[in-house]
Write an enzyme that holds these catalytic residues in place. Structure first.
Site, short mmCIF file in Angstrom:
data_model
loop_
_atom_site.label_atom_id
_atom_site.label_comp_id
_atom_site.label_asym_id
_atom_site.label_seq_id
_atom_site.Cartn_x
_atom_site.Cartn_y
_atom_site.Cartn_z
NE ARG A 47 70.75 -65.47 43.11
CZ ARG A 47 71.40 -66.48 44.10
NH1 ARG A 47 70.07 -67.48 44.44
NH2 ARG A 47 72.23 -67.06 44.09
CE1 TYR A 99 55.83 -54.90 24.53
CE2 TYR A 99 56.67 -56.90 25.19
CZ TYR A 99 56.84 -55.16 24.83
OH TYR A 99 58.04 -54.57 24.87
CG ASP A 170 51.50 -59.21 29.18
OD1 ASP A 170 50.48 -57.54 29.57
OD2 ASP A 170 51.65 -59.11 28.31
CE LYS A 195 55.41 -51.21 28.96
NZ LYS A 195 55.64 -52.07 28.24
C1 LIG Z 1 55.96 -53.12 28.40
C2 LIG Z 1 54.86 -54.10 27.41
C3 LIG Z 1 55.86 -56.01 28.10
C4 LIG Z 1 57.60 -56.11 27.98
O1 LIG Z 1 58.09 -55.41 29.24
P1 LIG Z 1 59.24 -54.89 29.96
O2 LIG Z 1 58.72 -54.25 31.45
O3 LIG Z 1 59.34 -53.89 28.81
O4 LIG Z 1 60.01 -55.79 29.95
C5 LIG Z 1 55.08 -57.52 28.09
N1 LIG Z 1 53.46 -56.88 27.82
C6 LIG Z 1 52.95 -55.81 27.26
C7 LIG Z 1 51.61 -56.50 26.79
C8 LIG Z 1 53.93 -54.78 27.00
O5 LIG Z 1 53.40 -53.53 26.96
#
Ligand SMILES: *Cc1c(COP(=O)(O)O)cnc(C)c1O
Length: 371
Positions: A47, A99, A170, A195
């Protein structure tokens, strides 16, 4: 070293006795202590840290020019850790088209412990005017989801620095190959590694990278290690494996993305295209300044209403009608119906993640679906 090289070599941290060229998956949750009570292998309990996670964190920290990284079990958990790291009653400035999953955390989990304003961050004066004495975080997302708005990282970093407010970006839509917010003055970069980093729609994860190991970062690492919302070794292995081809996948996404955006932009059944690489994009100049290229993410308005947009998503054959983005396969999605009734996304908007199929096949599919 250049990103292409780092992406391949920065995860090879451990020399094994069996001489593996590719690091193995270390499933052990616990690690031998030495005679002195220490941890000669550098790990105590998985962890807290494990070899595969360290390899992932080291790689992404290097790709983002940061000092350290913290990998989590999802992108959303990065948001959760950031907000948990703030003192109660702190104020956050966030984007109006944040998001939706992270926005939902603020609205439903932190609504009683934190204050926040969702504003149009392309307006720098509005950002300045929104700063309060208790503002403890400016959260930006660029390019944004789903409208592909671009915010000026360097200018916002100047505003944040002048007031000593941490700036988190982000940067999921850009990937570390196309944009490096830390080099532009951001304190922390976030990626949903589900992603582009993962790139194959088969692993969920998130990662934060910090410019400096400061007091805020200590709190985030504590939340990661004590909270325990960490990715499994296998997930970390999948990510380090995928990241090796990230730079080359991004080249393909960008090349295909540009052609698809140009195609949609001249289509008579398309009302508008939102893609930072188009000269008509309102922040195209800022995008050119802070991004190396424009990725495979875009959205567009189908002429007509929600029904007209639904018709298109139901007619595509190569595109998968599914949420998420950044994978090798092209995806298309009606955002409004995913985000729900509070959504401000136009009802005739479709978001697409342009994959790595041959661009002529991608365009042919859109052509038959748009009629
Ligand atoms: C998908 C996404 C998230 C969240 O990520 P998860 O892996 O689905 O929890 C946050 N910000 C953006 C811009 C995203 O495309």
């Amino acid at each position: 070293m250049k990103p292409e090289t780092l992406a391949i070599h920065a995860s090879n941290l451990v020399k094994t006795t069996t001489g593996d060229v590719t690091p193995p998956i270390n499933l052990s949750t616990t690690f031998f202590r030495g005679e002195d009570g220490g941890y000669p292998g550098g790990h105590m309990y998985s962890r807290v840290s494990n070899p595969n996670r360290s390899a992932l964190e080291n790689t992404v920290a290097k790709l983002e020019y940061g000092e350290d990284a913290a990998a989590f079990s999802s992108g959303n958990t990065c948001g959760l850790a950031m907000f948990q790291a703030l003192k109660p009653c702190s104020h956050i400035i966030a984007p109006d088209d944040m998001y939706w999953g992270i926005k939902k955390q603020l609205l439903t989990i932190f609504n009683e412990s934190l204050e926040f304003d969702f504003i149009d961050q392309t307006d720098l004066n509005l950002i300045k005017a929104s700063i309060k004495p208790n503002t403890q975080l400016i959260w930006i997302e660029t390019p944004s989801n789903p409208l592909l708005k671009v915010t000026d990282i360097e200018e916002i970093a100047k505003i944040a620095k002048a007031k000593n407010i941490p700036l988190v970006c982000d940067s999921t839509f850009a990937s570390p190959i196309l944009q490096n917010p830390i080099l532009l003055g951001a304190d922390i970069v976030m990626h949903s590694s589900t992603k582009y980093l993962g790139g194959h729609s088969d692993v969920l994860g998130g990662i934060l990278v910090t410019a400096k190991k400061d007091e805020l970062w200590d709190r985030i690492k504590n939340i990661q290690q004590t909270g325990g919302a960490v990715p499994a070794p296998f997930d970390c292995f999948l990510l380090t494996r995928s990241i090796k081809t990230l730079a080359y996948r991004m080249k393909g996404h960008c090349e295909n993305g540009k052609k698809v955006a140009d195609y949609l932009n001249q289509h008579p059944n398309v009302e508008a295209v939102f893609y930072p690489g188009l000269e008509s994009h309102p922040q195209h100049e800022i995008a050119k300044k802070q991004m190396k290229d424009f990725s495979g993410m875009m959205s567009f308005l189908v002429k007509g209403d929600a029904a007209a947009a639904h018709k298109v998503v139901n007619k595509v054959q190569l595109f998968a009608q599914a949420t998420s983005l950044g994978g090798v396969e092209s995806l298309i999605e009606h955002r409004y119906s995913v985000e729900g009734p509070d959504s401000t996304t136009p009802k005739n908007l479709l978001r697409i993640s342009v994959g790595l199929e041959h661009v002529e096949d991608i365009i042919a599919d859109l052509a038959q679906a748009l009629g």
